[in-house]
Scaffold this motif. Structure first.
Motif, PDB file in Angstrom:
ATOM      1  N   VAL A   1      88.009  32.302  40.487  1.00  0.00           N
ATOM      2  CA  VAL A   1      86.414  32.477  39.999  1.00  0.00           C
ATOM      3  C   VAL A   1      87.024  32.301  38.482  1.00  0.00           C
ATOM      4  N   THR A   2      87.866  33.439  37.972  1.00  0.00           N
ATOM      5  CA  THR A   2      88.022  33.352  36.675  1.00  0.00           C
ATOM      6  C   THR A   2      88.206  32.093  35.626  1.00  0.00           C
ATOM      7  N   VAL A   3      89.104  31.199  36.341  1.00  0.00           N
ATOM      8  CA  VAL A   3      89.233  29.933  35.542  1.00  0.00           C
ATOM      9  C   VAL A   3      87.923  29.024  35.761  1.00  0.00           C
ATOM     10  N   ILE A   4      87.374  28.896  36.773  1.00  0.00           N
ATOM     11  CA  ILE A   4      86.181  28.220  36.777  1.00  0.00           C
ATOM     12  C   ILE A   4      84.881  28.655  35.628  1.00  0.00           C
ATOM     13  N   THR A   5      84.694  30.107  35.706  1.00  0.00           N
ATOM     14  CA  THR A   5      83.721  30.635  34.969  1.00  0.00           C
ATOM     15  C   THR A   5      84.063  30.536  33.581  1.00  0.00           C
ATOM     16  N   SER A   6      85.333  30.922  33.171  1.00  0.00           N
ATOM     17  CA  SER A   6      85.920  30.748  31.765  1.00  0.00           C
ATOM     18  C   SER A   6      85.704  29.271  31.098  1.00  0.00           C
TER      19      SER A   6
ATOM     20  N   VAL B   1      82.973  37.680  32.657  1.00  0.00           N
ATOM     21  CA  VAL B   1      82.356  39.015  33.056  1.00  0.00           C
ATOM     22  C   VAL B   1      81.294  38.563  33.950  1.00  0.00           C
ATOM     23  N   TYR B   2      80.391  37.878  33.134  1.00  0.00           N
ATOM     24  CA  TYR B   2      79.075  37.533  33.727  1.00  0.00           C
ATOM     25  C   TYR B   2      79.260  36.548  35.033  1.00  0.00           C
ATOM     26  N   GLY B   3      80.353  35.676  34.890  1.00  0.00           N
ATOM     27  CA  GLY B   3      80.448  34.904  36.231  1.00  0.00           C
ATOM     28  C   GLY B   3      81.177  35.745  37.443  1.00  0.00           C
ATOM     29  N   LEU B   4      82.120  36.632  37.128  1.00  0.00           N
ATOM     30  CA  LEU B   4      82.256  37.687  38.284  1.00  0.00           C
ATOM     31  C   LEU B   4      81.179  38.502  38.620  1.00  0.00           C
TER      32      LEU B   4
ATOM     33  N   TRP C   1      77.525  39.152  42.895  1.00  0.00           N
ATOM     34  CA  TRP C   1      75.746  39.530  43.212  1.00  0.00           C
ATOM     35  C   TRP C   1      75.556  38.345  44.296  1.00  0.00           C
ATOM     36  N   ILE C   2      75.790  37.243  44.257  1.00  0.00           N
ATOM     37  CA  ILE C   2      75.188  36.329  45.347  1.00  0.00           C
ATOM     38  C   ILE C   2      76.047  36.385  46.647  1.00  0.00           C
ATOM     39  N   TYR C   3      77.384  36.484  46.394  1.00  0.00           N
ATOM     40  CA  TYR C   3      78.195  36.503  47.686  1.00  0.00           C
ATOM     41  C   TYR C   3      77.965  37.668  48.537  1.00  0.00           C
ATOM     42  N   GLY C   4      77.950  39.024  47.749  1.00  0.00           N
ATOM     43  CA  GLY C   4      77.275  40.171  48.422  1.00  0.00           C
ATOM     44  C   GLY C   4      75.829  40.090  49.131  1.00  0.00           C
TER      45      GLY C   4
ATOM     46  N   ALA D   1      77.727  35.561  22.258  1.00  0.00           N
ATOM     47  CA  ALA D   1      77.857  34.132  22.786  1.00  0.00           C
ATOM     48  C   ALA D   1      77.046  33.915  24.031  1.00  0.00           C
ATOM     49  N   ASN D   2      75.644  33.965  23.647  1.00  0.00           N
ATOM     50  CA  ASN D   2      74.750  33.878  24.499  1.00  0.00           C
ATOM     51  C   ASN D   2      74.749  32.585  25.637  1.00  0.00           C
ATOM     52  N   ALA D   3      75.160  31.388  25.045  1.00  0.00           N
ATOM     53  CA  ALA D   3      75.510  30.397  25.950  1.00  0.00           C
ATOM     54  C   ALA D   3      76.640  30.660  27.113  1.00  0.00           C
ATOM     55  N   ALA D   4      77.541  31.309  26.469  1.00  0.00           N
ATOM     56  CA  ALA D   4      78.613  31.642  27.457  1.00  0.00           C
ATOM     57  C   ALA D   4      78.254  32.585  28.580  1.00  0.00           C
ATOM     58  N   HIS D   5      77.523  33.403  28.220  1.00  0.00           N
ATOM     59  CA  HIS D   5      76.829  34.625  29.162  1.00  0.00           C
ATOM     60  C   HIS D   5      76.284  33.740  30.170  1.00  0.00           C
ATOM     61  N   LEU D   6      75.226  32.776  29.813  1.00  0.00           N
ATOM     62  CA  LEU D   6      74.382  32.213  30.645  1.00  0.00           C
ATOM     63  C   LEU D   6      75.196  31.307  31.718  1.00  0.00           C
ATOM     64  N   ALA D   7      75.979  30.275  30.934  1.00  0.00           N
ATOM     65  CA  ALA D   7      76.948  29.577  31.687  1.00  0.00           C
ATOM     66  C   ALA D   7      77.827  30.325  32.732  1.00  0.00           C
ATOM     67  N   GLY D   8      78.684  31.393  32.347  1.00  0.00           N
ATOM     68  CA  GLY D   8      79.251  32.029  33.096  1.00  0.00           C
ATOM     69  C   GLY D   8      78.556  32.711  34.197  1.00  0.00           C
ATOM     70  N   LEU D   9      77.217  33.176  34.046  1.00  0.00           N
ATOM     71  CA  LEU D   9      76.336  33.772  35.119  1.00  0.00           C
ATOM     72  C   LEU D   9      76.108  32.567  36.271  1.00  0.00           C
ATOM     73  N   VAL D  10      75.634  31.660  35.728  1.00  0.00           N
ATOM     74  CA  VAL D  10      75.181  30.408  36.710  1.00  0.00           C
ATOM     75  C   VAL D  10      76.396  29.828  37.323  1.00  0.00           C
ATOM     76  N   SER D  11      77.558  29.612  36.860  1.00  0.00           N
ATOM     77  CA  SER D  11      78.562  29.168  37.607  1.00  0.00           C
ATOM     78  C   SER D  11      79.277  30.072  38.458  1.00  0.00           C
TER      79      SER D  11
END
Length: 279
Positions: free
Chosen positions: A171-176, A198-201, A206-209, A243-253
């Motif tokens: 999860v870390t590698v893909i969201t990073s 962090v937003y990726g995790l 969130w969704i897995y739970g 880094a807003n784009a990183a936050h959003l992309a991390g969350l979505v991924s």
């Protein structure tokens, strides 16, 4: 299906409350002076038993009332002396790596930072592929690194403890990678931080739970609302420094990974339940 029994009504209350808070449907009855807790869905026995075993182990090692972990509301040694020791090797390793890289600027200057920044052009990844991930180790102020590492330690430990270190690495590698690429195309190579991960995790848990409430990883609603509200605030008022784009992309991924693994796990559980009923 009987899960556990105890002669102590207070302990039975704690078991039932903890199980129901984590999405398990349970019944309670008394027989021969014992408080018996039964699980309605036998397919959830493994997760429910592991949750209670962890709770019992925590109670045995604590002489005072166990603090509650803010992310899930579950009993955890989060604020006790075992906070760092309770982390798995992946959570602990990345936390230490971020701290070492941050402190290196005070000892050897910005050599490591320059080597870890995203390349000036995306084609540079062909010769230096590590730069797709290494910006997550870079932090530019004490507040920046403290905020990210506190969230990383709690979210990462949750995945590593209840799933595996390998799953946390994945999860870390893909969201990073997703968050770093998004931020590069949005603002260029001068960025860094673990917040995209962090937003990726967060999105993953969130969704897995949501899809697997009995897995024990469901986040408290207040935590999700706070982090989503903070992301919106950063987009509106801090667009030039965060880094807003990183936050959003991390969350979505992260959400996409949570949905993929969540549906897979739920399908596997349904299959195992069907096999048990057939027997």
């Amino acid at each position: 299906m009987e899960l556990i029994r105890t002669p102590q009504p207070e302990l039975a209350d704690l078991f039932v409350k903890t199980l129901r808070r984590n999405g398990f449907a349970v019944d309670r009855r008394e027989a021969d002076g014992q408080h018996i807790i039964e699980l309605q869905n036998p397919a959830q026995y493994e997760h429910a038993h592991a949750l209670l075993q962890e709770l019992i182990n925590d109670l045995r090692h604590q002489q005072h009332r166990q603090p509650v972990e803010p992310l899930t509301g579950r009993p955890q040694p989060l604020l006790s002396g075992g906070w760092f020791a309770s982390m798995g090797w992946v959570t602990r390793g990345i936390l230490i790596a971020c701290a070492v890289v941050y402190l290196s600027t005070y000892v050897i200057g910005y050599g490591i930072y320059n080597a870890f920044l995203f390349p000036r052009v995306v084609e540079g990844l062909a010769s230096q592929p590590w730069r797709l991930l290494t910006p997550m180790f870079l932090h530019f102020s004490l507040l920046h690194i403290l905020f990210n590492l506190l969230w990383w330690s709690d979210l990462g430990r949750l995945i590593e403890r209840l799933q595996s270190g390998t799953q946390l690495v994945l999860v870390t590698v893909i969201t990073s990678a997703a968050s770093n690429l998004a931020q590069f195309y949005y603002s260029g190579p001068q960025f860094g931080g673990l917040s995209g991960v962090v937003y990726g995790l967060l999105g993953y848990l969130w969704i897995y739970g949501k899809l697997n409430p009995g897995a024990g990883v469901a986040l408290r609603k207040e935590i999700v609302i706070f982090m989503l509200a903070w992301m919106v605030i950063c987009f509106v008022g801090l667009s030039g420094v965060v880094a807003n784009a990183a936050h959003l992309a991390g969350l979505v991924s992260g959400c996409a990974l949570g949905a993929g693994f969540g549906f897979w796990h739920r399908g596997r559980q349904a299959g195992e339940s069907g096999e048990n009923q057939a027997r």
